[in-house]
Design a protein around this motif. Structure first.
Motif, PDB file in Angstrom:
ATOM      1  N   UNK A   1      -4.459   7.746  -5.923  1.00  0.00           N
ATOM      2  CA  UNK A   1      -3.329   7.165  -5.183  1.00  0.00           C
ATOM      3  C   UNK A   1      -3.142   8.003  -3.926  1.00  0.00           C
TER       4      UNK A   1
ATOM      5  N   UNK B   1      -5.490   3.402  -4.185  1.00  0.00           N
ATOM      6  CA  UNK B   1      -4.374   2.553  -3.771  1.00  0.00           C
ATOM      7  C   UNK B   1      -3.425   3.351  -2.917  1.00  0.00           C
ATOM      8  N   UNK B   2      -2.899   2.692  -1.919  1.00  0.00           N
ATOM      9  CA  UNK B   2      -1.925   3.317  -1.035  1.00  0.00           C
ATOM     10  C   UNK B   2      -0.582   3.435  -1.741  1.00  0.00           C
ATOM     11  N   UNK B   3       0.145   4.490  -1.419  1.00  0.00           N
ATOM     12  CA  UNK B   3       1.530   4.551  -1.849  1.00  0.00           C
ATOM     13  C   UNK B   3       2.370   5.095  -0.697  1.00  0.00           C
ATOM     14  N   UNK B   4       3.668   5.043  -0.868  1.00  0.00           N
ATOM     15  CA  UNK B   4       4.530   5.359   0.267  1.00  0.00           C
ATOM     16  C   UNK B   4       4.582   6.862   0.530  1.00  0.00           C
ATOM     17  N   UNK B   5       5.154   7.188   1.672  1.00  0.00           N
ATOM     18  CA  UNK B   5       5.123   8.563   2.150  1.00  0.00           C
ATOM     19  C   UNK B   5       5.674   9.554   1.134  1.00  0.00           C
TER      20      UNK B   5
ATOM     21  N   UNK C   1       6.127   9.009  -2.091  1.00  0.00           N
ATOM     22  CA  UNK C   1       5.923   8.453  -3.430  1.00  0.00           C
ATOM     23  C   UNK C   1       4.721   8.972  -4.182  1.00  0.00           C
TER      24      UNK C   1
ATOM     25  N   UNK D   1       3.819   7.458  -7.783  1.00  0.00           N
ATOM     26  CA  UNK D   1       2.578   6.707  -7.972  1.00  0.00           C
ATOM     27  C   UNK D   1       1.772   7.309  -9.107  1.00  0.00           C
TER      28      UNK D   1
END
Lengths: 410, 390, 177
Positions: C58, C81-85, C87, C91
Motif C-alpha cells: 500500500x 494500491x494507493x492510499x491517502x497521505x 492513511x 491501509x
C-alpha cells in the motif's frame, strides 16, 4: 427475563421478530450478510450501530474483525482497503464525524469500493447538536455514492441487505450510504421481522472482487496517479456504473420481494395516498410519519393531499419522479437540510426536484420548498398543515415564496 | 489579424528550472517593452519535476490581447517559433512526465523555426542526435556548458541572457536587442549581463537542417485507449516478473532480466551513461543492487549489464563500484544508440576494450562537480571562459 | 490490553547472507519517474526484494506514489494500491484485517501474505501519525509500515505544501518546495 421479543436469536430457517432500533436492524443485517471487517468510531447517533455490532461480536454471534479506529478518517480508510482485499465491509458515522472522513469518502467510489455505510443523520457542527439533519450524508452526493433514506427499522434492515446485493454487483461496485435519522431511527426500538439466514443466503451472493482483487495472485496496480489525459475517462466509467445502478436496484428489489415476501413496489420512492391527490408533499426519512398523520387528518376535512417519500437519492429517478409529479397541481418539498446560496435559497431536495422537472415534457407543477426540522426539531402536524395551505395556494395560481422556513421561532 | 509567437524551453527538470523560468519571463517582458502582451508558464503536466527528467516552459506572446487568447488556457502550444534546449543531450528526444513515448526535440518547431542548443559539440553531432523533421528548420548553437544558472549556489554563466540575445537576432519581430537589454538591466541590474546579450547577438550563427538530415528512427509512441477500453477501478496490470535470458554467444540461459515498464523508459533523462569494463569487474553486485532504477540485467555469466533503455544516468553505479574505472560515467553525446554493452563485449572482447578506453579517455566532462568535493570549483574558470568567449 | 493475541504466522523468509546470495528477482522495476539516483525508490526496490512475491503493498501519497506510478504505467510487479497521505497506518490495518478475516472464515486460501504500507516523512510523521499509532496498538494484525525520510520534508512537489517546516526537517536544511 423474556428473551424472545428483545434479543436477536439465531435460527437459520425461521424468521424472527425483534424489538430493535434502526441501528440494530442494520447491525443485524451485517450479521446476516456475514460481514468480514467492520470499523467503528464513536459519534452520536451512529454509535448505536457500533455498540450493537460489538455486542454481537462479543457474544460470538458474528464472526468479523471489529476495529475501533482512532478517527473517522482512519475508520473509513481501513474498510476501504479491507474491501479492496476482498472483505465484505461495513462502516458508518454521523455529522462532522462523516465530514472528518471526507477524504476517504471521496476516494471510495472512485476506487469502485462497494462499502456499505450507515449515516446516522446528525446536524453538522457548529453548534454540535445531535439531532437529525440530512446535510452530512448529502455532502457526498456528487461523488458516486449511492444514497438512500429509510424511515423504519424494518426498511433499514431490508435496505442494508439490498445495498450489499446492489453495491457488490460487479456491474456496479459503488459504495452505498444508508441514512437513518438520528434519534427517531437510531434510538427508537420498533418491531422488526428478521429474515431467516437461509433466505439471506439465497438473496445475497458472496462478495467477489474479481479482477480488482488486491492479492498476490492478481498483481495489479490500483490507482496510480493520473493526469488530464486520463481523468475524464476514469470518471466516465463511474458515470456508466451509476447509469447501470437503477436497473440493478430494480432487479434486487424484485428478487427481494420474491425471496422475503415483502413487497416495496417502486424502489425509488414511496407514494402514500397519491392516487387521487390534488397536491403532494415530498421528503426523506422519518419526517414522513408526521406528514402521513397530517394527511389523514386533512383528508377527513376533504383535502386530498398525498406524500411522495424519496428513498433513493442517488441514483435519482428523475424521469419517474417527473412523471409522477405531473399528476399533481402543486408540490411542496420538505428539506431537512439547507443549501445556503443555492437558487432561490432552497434546500437540496427542492433543487433536485426542480432539476428533475425542468426538462420533462409533461406538466410541471409549481414546486415550493420548505426548510423544516433542522437540528432534530420535530416536524409537527401543524407545521405540515401550514405547508399544505401554502401549496394549495400555489396550486390555485397564487404567488407563494419559493423557499419558506417552517417551525422557526420568528 | 494579429500574430502569435510561441517559444519553448526544454530543460532538465529541477536543475534548470529557474534558468528556464528566467528565460521565459524575460521573453515576455522584453516583448512587452514593444507593446506585445504575453504569458509565461511551465508545462503543467511536467510538474512536480524530478531531477533530470526533461520538462518544458513556454513563453507565448501576441501582437494584441485578442490574439493572445489563442495561446491561453492550454497546456502547450501546437507549434513554436523557437525551441531552446539548454542541454544538448535533450536533442536525442524528450520523454517527460506529460508525454507518452518519445517526443523529438524539434517536434513543435514551425517550418523555418530555430532550434537553439547550448552545447560544446559541433553542429553535425547535434543534427545526428535530433530526429528528422519533414520540413527544414534552423539550428543555432550557443557555445556553452550545461548551465545551472539560478539554482542555489551555482555560478551564473550568463546562459540566460546569451540565449535572449540569440532570440533577438533570429526573431527580431518578437523583440529587438535593445528591448531585451532594457529588461535584462531591470531584472538583473548587471551591465555585464547586458553586454553578454549583445555579444551573443553578434556571434549568432545558424544553419539549415534539411529533412534528410538527422536521426531516422521513428520515435516510439502509443495511442491512448478509450474509456471503455481501460480497466475499471483505476486498476492496471502490474509489470510481469522478469526472468532468465539467453547468452547470445554460448546459448546458456541464466541470470535475470527484469521486465520493464513498457510505457516509460526514462533514458532521455540521461546526460551521461555508465560504460562497464566486464574484464575488470569483480562481481561484487553493488552496482546492480544500488541502482534505483533496476537497470542492470544480471547476465547468465553473472556480470552486470546496464540496460540503456532504463538507465537515467544518475551515476550511483560509478560511485559504489570499488574497482577503478570499471564503471565510468561518460558524456551521453558520445553514443548514438542504446545497444547492450555486454552483448558488444561478448561478440568482440578486444574491440570492446578499445572502444571502452576511447570513451573513457575522450570523454568531455559535463558534470557539475559530480565526482569529488571541490571539482565544481575547478570547473568554474573554464565554464566562465567559454561563456564569455562564446 | 491485558492478554497477548497470537499474531498470524509470518512468512518464513530466509535472511540474506551477503550480497552475493541475494535473489535475483526484482519486484519493483524500472520506469518510474523519480529523480536520478532517488534513494527512496532504491528503498522500494530493496523492500520488495526482501519481502518477496507473496506481498501486498500500500503506497500513500507522496513521491513514491506520484513518481512511481503514473496512470497507465507502473513500476510494480507486486500488487500495489494507493492510499491517502495520512492513511498508511489505516491501509496496512485494513488489508491485514481483511486477509485475517477471509482466511479464518474459509473465504480465501490460508497463507502468510506480507502487508507493507509505506509513507514518506510528511505523510507518516506529520499527517499520518495518528493512524500509524493506532495501527501499532493492534498486535493481532500482521503488517509492516515503512516510513522513509530524506530529511528534506516538506515534500518537494509544489502541490503538497503540507508544512513548510515538517516535523522531520533538520534545522540546517532548507528546501524550495
Amino acid at each position: 427475563m423474556a428473551e424472545a421479543a428483545t434479543s436477536v436469536q439465531e435460527h437459520k430457517k425461521t424468521d424472527e421478530t425483534a424489538l430493535i432500533t434502526g441501528s440494530e436492524a442494520i447491525a443485524v443485517a451485517c450479521k446476516l450478510a456475514d460481514v468480514d471487517v467492520i470499523t467503528a468510531y464513536p459519534i452520536r447517533p451512529y454509535d448505536t450501530v457500533m455498540q450493537y455490532v460489538a455486542k454481537l461480536v462479543a457474544n460470538g454471534e458474528m464472526d468479523c474483525e471489529y476495529i475501533v479506529a482512532e478517527g473517522e478518517h482512519s475508520q473509513f480508510e481501513i474498510v476501504k482497503h479491507a474491501s479492496a482485499c476482498g472483505a465484505r465491509v461495513f462502516c458508518g458515522s454521523s455529522g462532522v464525524g462523516w465530514m472528518y472522513a471526507m477524504e476517504a469518502l471521496t476516494v471510495t467510489p472512485a476506487l469502485r469500493i462497494p462499502m456499505i455505510a450507515m449515516v446516522g443523520n446528525r446536524a453538522l457542527d457548529d453548534p454540535g447538536a445531535f439531532g437529525v439533519e440530512h446535510n452530512d450524508a448529502l455532502a457526498v452526493r456528487d461523488l458516486g455514492w449511492q444514497l438512500v433514506w429509510v424511515n423504519s427499522p424494518q426498511e433499514a434492515l431490508d435496505t442494508a441487505l439490498i445495498a450489499y446485493r446492489v453495491s457488490e454487483d460487479r456491474r456496479i461496485f459503488l459504495p452505498c450510504a444508508i441514512s437513518c435519522d438520528g434519534a427517531f431511527l437510531t434510538h427508537s426500538q420498533a418491531l422488526v421481522q428478521i429474515p431467516a439466514q437461509e433466505k439471506v443466503d439465497a438473496f445475497l451472493p458472496r462478495y467477489n472482487r474479481a479482477d480488482l482483487l488486491l492479492h498476490p495472485d492478481n498483481p495489479i496496480t490500483v490507482a496510480p496517479q493520473g493526469n488530464e489525459d486520463w481523468v475524464m475517462e476514469i470518471r466516465r466509467q463511474n458515470f456508466a456504473a451509476m447509469e447501470r445502478t437503477a436497473g440493478v436496484i430494480r432487479e434486487a428489489y424484485a428478487d427481494f420481494e420474491r425471496i422475503f415476501g415483502r413487497p416495496y413496489g417502486n424502489p425509488f420512492f414511496e407514494e402514500y395516498k397519491t392516487e387521487d391527490a390534488d397536491i403532494v408533499l415530498m421528503g426523506m426519512g422519518t419526517l414522513s410519519t408526521p406528514v402521513r398523520v397530517a394527511i389523514r387528518q386533512m383528508r377527513e376535512k376533504g383535502k386530498k393531499v398525498g406524500l411522495v417519500r424519496m428513498r433513493w437519492f442517488r441514483p435519482f429517478a428523475a424521469e419517474e419522479l417527473a412523471n409522477c409529479l405531473s399528476r399533481f397541481s402543486a408540490v411542496g418539498v420538505i428539506d431537512r437540510d439547507y443549501s445556503f446560496g443555492s437558487p432561490y435559497m432552497g434546500g437540496v431536495l427542492a433543487g433536485e426536484v426542480r432539476n428533475a422537472l425542468y426538462p420533462s415534457p409533461g406538466r410541471k407543477p409549481p414546486v415550493l420548498g420548505f426548510i423544516c426540522g433542522l437540528g432534530g426539531r420535530e416536524v409537527t402536524v401543524p407545521d405540515v398543515e401550514k405547508m399544505v395551505e401554502s401549496v394549495y395556494r400555489a396550486a390555485e395560481g397564487k404567488s407563494q415564496p419559493l423557499t419558506q422556513w417552517v417551525g422557526l421561532r420568528e | 489579424m494579429g500574430r502569435l509567437f510561441a517559444i519553448e524551453i526544454i530543460y532538465r527538470g529541477i536543475f534548470q528550472k529557474t534558468l528556464a523560468k528566467n528565460i521565459s519571463r524575460a521573453i515576455v517582458l522584453a516583448a512587452h517593452e514593444e507593446g506585445k502582451p504575453g504569458i509565461s508558464f511551465g508545462r503543467y503536466g511536467d510538474s512536480p519535476e524530478r531531477n533530470g527528467i526533461p520538462a518544458k516552459n513556454f513563453a507565448i506572446v501576441a501582437t494584441d490581447d485578442v490574439t493572445l487568447e489563442e495561446g491561453m488556457a492550454k497546456y502547450e502550444p501546437k507549434e513554436v517559433d523557437i525551441t531552446i534546449a539548454v542541454d544538448d543531450t535533450l536533442c536525442k528526444g524528450v520523454e517527460s512526465w506529460a508525454w507518452y513515448g518519445l517526443q523529438p526535440v524539434n517536434r513543435l518547431l514551425k517550418p523555418g523555426g530555430t532550434l537553439i542548443v547550448t552545447s560544446r559539440e559541433k553542429p553535425e553531432t547535434i543534427i545526428t542526435m535530433s530526429h528528422r523533421k519533414e520540413y527544414p528548420y534552423q539550428l543555432a548553437i550557443m557555445t556553452g556548458t550545461v548551465s545551472f544558472s539560478g539554482l542555489w549556489a551555482y555560478k551564473d554563466d550568463h546562459t540566460d541572457v546569451r540565449i535572449l540575445g540569440i532570440i533577438s537576432r533570429v526573431l527580431p519581430d518578437l523583440f529587438t536587442l535593445k528591448s531585451v537589454q532594457k529588461v535584462i538591466m531591470e531584472v538583473w541590474k548587471d551591465p555585464i549581463k547586458v553586454q553578454s546579450a549583445a555579444k551573443a547577438f553578434d556571434r549568432t550563427s545558424s544553419i539549415t537542417v534539411r529533412p534528410d538530415q538527422g536521426n531516422p528512427e521513428v520515435p516510439y509512441k502509443f495511442d491512448l485507449p478509450k474509456w471503455h477500453e481501460m480497466g475499471e477501478g483505476i486498476a492496471i496490470p502490474s509489470i510481469p516478473a522478469g526472468g532468465a535470458f539467453e547468452d547470445p554467444e554460448t546459448r546458456a540461459v541464466g541470470g535475470f532480466r527484469p521486465d520493464r515498464n513498457p510505457t516509460f523508459k526514462k533514458y532521455t533523462t540521461r546526460t551521461m551513461r555508465p560504460v562497464i569494463n566486464f574484464d575488470t569487474c569483480i562481481k561484487c553486485t553493488l552496482c546492480w543492487l544500488q541502482c534505483p532504477d533496476s537497470c542492470f540485467d544480471v547476465t547468465p555469466d553473472h556480470l552486470y549489464d546496464a540496460n540503456m533503455l532504463a538507465c537515467c544516468g544518475c551515476g550511483v553505479c560509478e560511485a559504489v563500484c570499488p574497482v577503478k574505472e570499471c564503471v565510468t560515467m561518460v558524456n551521453e553525446t558520445e553514443f548514438a544508440d542504446n545497444a547492450s554493452q555486454w552483448e558488444m563485449w561478448k561478440k568482440d572482447k578486444k574491440g570492446y576494450e578499445a572502444w571502452l578506453q576511447s570513451k573513457i579517455a575522450g570523454r568531455r566532462e559535463r558534470s557539475h562537480g559530480f565526482r569529488y568535493r571541490g571539482q565544481y570549483e575547478e570547473q568554474i574558470p573554464e565554464m566562465l571562459n567559454i561563456a564569455s568567449e562564446g | 490490553m491485558a492478554t497477548y493475541t497470537q499474531i498470524d504466522p509470518t512468512q518464513q523468509l530466509d535472511p540474506f547472507k551477503g550480497v552475493k546470495k541475494l535473489p535475483l528477482e526484482e519486484f519493483f522495476t524500472s520506469g518510474h519517474r523519480t529523480c536520478q539516483g532517488c534513494e527512496s525508490s532504491l528503498v522500494m526496490k530493496m523492500m520488495a526484494k526482501a519481502a518477496g512475491p507473496r506481498t501486498i503493498v500500500l503506497g500513500s501519497t507522496g513521491c513514491m506514489y506520484v513518481a512511481n506510478t503514473t496512470y497507465y504505467s507502473t513500476s510494480w510487479v507486486l500488487p500495489w494500491m494507493h492510499t491517502q497521505l495520512g492513511s498508511s497506518g489505516s491501509a496496512a490495518l485494513g488489508a491485514s484485517a481483511a486477509l485475517k478475516a477471509l482466511m479464518r472464515k474459509g473465504k480465501m486460501k490460508k497463507e502468510p501474505i506480507n502487508v507493507i504500507a509505506f509513507c514518506g516523512d510528511g505523510g507518516g510523521a506529520d499527517m499520518g501519525v495518528g493512524a500509524i499509532s493506532a495501527t501499532l496498538t493492534h498486535p493481532d494484525y500482521n503488517c509492516l509500515i515503512l516510513c522513509t525520510t530524506t530529511n528534506l520534508t516538506p515534500i518537494r512537489t509544489s502541490s503538497f505544501r503540507a508544512a513548510r517546516r515538517g516535523g522531520r526537517t533538520l534545522p540546517s536544511v532548507r528546501r524550495e518546495t
